[in-house]
Design a protein around this motif. Structure first.
Motif, PDB file in Angstrom:
ATOM      1  N   VAL A 286       0.885  -1.272  -0.205  1.00 42.06           N
ATOM      2  CA  VAL A 286      -0.116   0.007  -0.064  1.00 42.06           C
ATOM      3  C   VAL A 286       0.732   1.358  -0.034  1.00 42.06           C
ATOM      4  CG1 VAL A 286      -1.673   1.281   1.287  1.00 42.06           C
ATOM      5  CG2 VAL A 286      -1.969  -1.143   1.026  1.00 42.06           C
ATOM      6  N   GLY A 287       2.032   1.160   0.847  1.00 40.21           N
ATOM      7  CA  GLY A 287       2.817   2.346   0.705  1.00 40.21           C
ATOM      8  C   GLY A 287       3.524   2.761  -0.526  1.00 40.21           C
ATOM      9  N   PHE A 288       3.678   1.707  -1.335  1.00 38.71           N
ATOM     10  CA  PHE A 288       4.225   1.956  -2.563  1.00 38.71           C
ATOM     11  C   PHE A 288       3.288   2.272  -3.649  1.00 38.71           C
ATOM     12  CE2 PHE A 288       8.043   0.444  -1.009  1.00 38.71           C
ATOM     13  CZ  PHE A 288       9.055   1.069  -1.356  1.00 38.71           C
ATOM     14  N   VAL A 289       2.054   1.870  -3.684  1.00 35.94           N
ATOM     15  CA  VAL A 289       0.912   2.131  -4.663  1.00 35.94           C
ATOM     16  C   VAL A 289       0.237   3.241  -4.204  1.00 35.94           C
ATOM     17  CG1 VAL A 289       0.867  -0.436  -5.179  1.00 35.94           C
ATOM     18  CG2 VAL A 289      -0.744   0.753  -3.702  1.00 35.94           C
ATOM     19  N   ALA A 290       0.251   3.753  -3.005  1.00 39.15           N
ATOM     20  CA  ALA A 290      -0.666   4.950  -2.812  1.00 39.15           C
ATOM     21  C   ALA A 290      -0.475   6.122  -3.686  1.00 39.15           C
ATOM     22  CB  ALA A 290      -0.712   5.284  -1.506  1.00 39.15           C
ATOM     23  N   PRO A 291       0.494   6.407  -4.031  1.00 41.58           N
ATOM     24  CA  PRO A 291       0.927   7.644  -4.728  1.00 41.58           C
ATOM     25  C   PRO A 291       0.380   7.493  -6.180  1.00 41.58           C
ATOM     26  CG  PRO A 291       2.976   6.947  -3.696  1.00 41.58           C
ATOM     27  CD  PRO A 291       1.855   6.008  -3.490  1.00 41.58           C
ATOM     28  N   HIS A 292      -0.155   6.441  -6.388  1.00 41.40           N
ATOM     29  CA  HIS A 292      -0.865   6.337  -7.826  1.00 41.40           C
ATOM     30  C   HIS A 292      -2.275   6.234  -7.855  1.00 41.40           C
ATOM     31  CE1 HIS A 292       3.461   5.495  -9.118  1.00 41.40           C
ATOM     32  NE2 HIS A 292       3.474   4.678  -8.382  1.00 41.40           N
ATOM     33  N   PHE A 293      -2.819   6.331  -6.636  1.00 44.74           N
ATOM     34  CA  PHE A 293      -4.413   6.261  -6.570  1.00 44.74           C
ATOM     35  C   PHE A 293      -4.918   7.227  -5.581  1.00 44.74           C
ATOM     36  CE2 PHE A 293      -2.886   1.903  -7.266  1.00 44.74           C
ATOM     37  CZ  PHE A 293      -3.739   1.342  -8.352  1.00 44.74           C
ATOM     38  N   ASP A 294      -6.081   7.325  -5.368  1.00 40.26           N
ATOM     39  CA  ASP A 294      -7.035   8.320  -4.732  1.00 40.26           C
ATOM     40  C   ASP A 294      -6.995   7.876  -3.129  1.00 40.26           C
ATOM     41  OD1 ASP A 294      -8.585   9.975  -3.377  1.00 40.26           O
ATOM     42  OD2 ASP A 294     -10.158   9.721  -4.547  1.00 40.26           O
ATOM     43  N   LEU A 295      -6.303   8.599  -2.260  1.00 36.98           N
ATOM     44  CA  LEU A 295      -5.963   8.018  -0.782  1.00 36.98           C
ATOM     45  C   LEU A 295      -7.556   7.590  -0.473  1.00 36.98           C
ATOM     46  CD1 LEU A 295      -3.528  10.406   0.815  1.00 36.98           C
ATOM     47  CD2 LEU A 295      -3.216   8.048  -0.020  1.00 36.98           C
ATOM     48  N   ARG A 296      -8.432   8.395  -0.675  1.00 37.79           N
ATOM     49  CA  ARG A 296      -9.772   8.131  -0.142  1.00 37.79           C
ATOM     50  C   ARG A 296     -10.224   6.786  -0.443  1.00 37.79           C
ATOM     51  NH1 ARG A 296     -14.972   8.644  -2.221  1.00 37.79           N
ATOM     52  NH2 ARG A 296     -16.720   9.254  -0.595  1.00 37.79           N
ATOM     53  N   ASN A 297     -10.179   6.145  -1.666  1.00 43.75           N
ATOM     54  CA  ASN A 297     -10.560   4.812  -1.985  1.00 43.75           C
ATOM     55  C   ASN A 297      -9.771   3.874  -1.202  1.00 43.75           C
ATOM     56  OD1 ASN A 297     -12.289   5.939  -3.870  1.00 43.75           O
ATOM     57  ND2 ASN A 297     -10.865   5.811  -5.606  1.00 43.75           N
ATOM     58  N   LEU A 298      -8.192   4.097  -0.962  1.00 46.87           N
ATOM     59  CA  LEU A 298      -7.471   3.173  -0.068  1.00 46.87           C
ATOM     60  C   LEU A 298      -8.007   3.212   0.931  1.00 46.87           C
ATOM     61  CD1 LEU A 298      -3.903   4.110  -1.803  1.00 46.87           C
ATOM     62  CD2 LEU A 298      -5.191   2.028  -2.279  1.00 46.87           C
ATOM     63  N   PHE A 299      -8.395   4.290   1.684  1.00 42.67           N
ATOM     64  CA  PHE A 299      -8.732   4.143   2.822  1.00 42.67           C
ATOM     65  C   PHE A 299     -10.066   3.351   3.033  1.00 42.67           C
ATOM     66  CE2 PHE A 299      -6.634   8.448   4.018  1.00 42.67           C
ATOM     67  CZ  PHE A 299      -6.004   7.904   5.282  1.00 42.67           C
TER      68      PHE A 299
ATOM     69  N   ALA B  19       6.688   5.821   4.931  1.00 38.00           N
ATOM     70  CA  ALA B  19       6.032   5.626   6.351  1.00 38.00           C
ATOM     71  C   ALA B  19       6.020   4.134   6.306  1.00 38.00           C
ATOM     72  CB  ALA B  19       4.613   6.041   6.311  1.00 38.00           C
ATOM     73  N   SER B  20       5.729   3.291   5.146  1.00 36.79           N
ATOM     74  CA  SER B  20       5.757   1.868   4.991  1.00 36.79           C
ATOM     75  C   SER B  20       7.141   1.411   5.368  1.00 36.79           C
ATOM     76  CB  SER B  20       5.183   1.372   3.826  1.00 36.79           C
ATOM     77  OG  SER B  20       3.911   1.828   3.639  1.00 36.79           O
TER      78      SER B  20
END
Length: 401
Positions: free
Chosen positions: A63-76, A343-344
């Protein structure tokens, strides 16, 4: 920018952290009890715990590495839904293979540390929504909320026993707690759903999760791993065992002592934020960390129980002040797109390193000098502090420049 006291996004993250802390507080206690109740052996329970730890670590890194490529709200929302699925799955699985699968992909983390797919996301968004001068204070509140709600959750772990005493079957009471865990995940999803969507276009997203700050992150990860490896020599269960063996401390006295210790640690977080504003983040991390290590070494050579407990309480009041300052510092010295990966990468190796040393400490406790794990822990932590000061004293966060 609105004050951090009233900014809704920060308040939603605080509330979600409280829900997760409470759920984790009771889930990590009732999970082994439930597994034994459905017929697993202690060895199988240990395997489940290990699988859960490695699964959580893997998911946190991914998640730490893929998060910059996605909307944070969707990951939450995905993380909260996974919490719901975890809570609904454990009560309906009763054989080893599906239990291992749920443990690996689920959200119950046996280490109760700052590990999990939502941690890097929350760190990144807290930093994004906060001015530099308020960042450490925000992380201190975040840590305090997590610590206090986890403590409350651990008290809630007694609910199945209470229900059983009133006639409910033990297994049914334990399953009910997992359903409660799922409800907490659903409530967290409602909070995360109120976060704003990321307006960044796909073309503007970074191609690499770690870029210009890569070496800083790797150095911090290595140092933090040394610190956690050292801490593993004196995890709470081993420290309790040492006190039982050396001083014949009663279980009741030990429970009171560790409760006081936890409270002191939790309320040191706001103090750390206040101190960091005056002497800086790195200085706070280092100079509040060395005295408790000296206290720990002194404890190993003391034969007076009152002195030992006093020194350990002093250690508790100081040793965790680097928790919010460490998180704040990591977020401050990397670029915004790198925050989730940073953070990850700084959390996962730290967690894995702390899982190695307790086994070594167990052998040391059985040796001729049972205080050796305390001495090793103190010395390694001092070495970490000096290395951190030497390597990063000139790398200042924005608010200190």
């Amino acid at each position: 920018m609105a004050s951090v006291k009233t900014r809704p996004d920060v308040q939603y993250l605080y509330a979600a952290r409280a829900l997760r802390g409470f759920g984790d507080g009771f889930a990590i206690i009732i999970l082994p009890v439930y597994l034994l109740a459905i017929g697993l052996t202690p060895q199988q329970v240990g395997i489940v715990a290990s699988v859960s730890l490695f699964g959580t670590a893997a998911l946190t890194l991914i998640v730490g590495f893929v998060a910059p490529h996605f909307d944070l709200r969707n990951l939450f929302l995905a993380g909260a839904i996974l919490t719901v699925v975890t809570g609904l799955s454990f009560p309906v699985v009763d054989t080893v293979a599906p239990i291992l699968l749920v443990a690996f992909v689920g959200t119950i983390n046996p280490s109760a540390g700052d590990l999990g797919m939502l941690i890097p996301l929350e760190h990144a968004l807290l930093t994004q929504e906060t001015e530099d001068r308020d960042r450490t204070r925000v992380f201190a509140r975040y840590s305090l909320i997590g610590a206090l709600t986890a403590a409350a959750g651990s008290l809630a772990a007694a609910v199945p026993e209470l229900l059983a005493s009133r006639g409910m079957p033990e297994l049914g009471a334990l399953r009910l707690m997992f359903y409660g865990y799922a409800v907490l995940g659903l409530l967290a999803a409602l909070l995360y759903g109120r976060l704003p969507r990321d307006q960044m276009h796909a073309a503007d997203r970074p191609k690499s999760s770690l870029g210009p700050s890569r070496m800083i992150v790797y150095k911090l990860a290595a140092l933090f791993s040394l610190d956690s490896f050292a801490g593993g020599f004196v995890v709470q269960s081993l420290l309790a065992l040492w006190l039982f063996q050396q001083f014949d401390l009663s279980l009741a006295a030990a429970s009171v002592f560790f409760f006081c210790s936890s409270v002191l640690s939790a309320f040191s977080f706001p103090v750390a934020a206040w101190l960091a504003k005056r002497i800086g983040l790195v200085n706070t991390m280092v100079f509040t960390h060395i005295p408790p290590s000296i206290c720990l070494i002194a404890v190993a050579f003391s034969s007076n129980l009152t002195l030992v407990l006093a020194l350990l309480l002093v250690r508790s009041a100081l040793s965790q002040m680097d928790v919010p300052t460490r998180s704040s510092y990591v977020m401050a010295v990397v670029t915004p797109p790198e925050r989730t990966a940073a953070a990850s990468v700084t959390a996962v190796p730290r967690s894995l390193a702390s899982s190695v040393s307790p086994a070594i400490a167990g052998f040391m406790l059985a040796g001729p000098f049972s205080g050796l794990p305390l001495v090793v822990c103190g010395c390694l932590k001092i070495a970490y502090d000096l290395a951190l000061l030497g390597m990063f004293r000139h790398t200042k966060p924005p608010e200190e420049k």
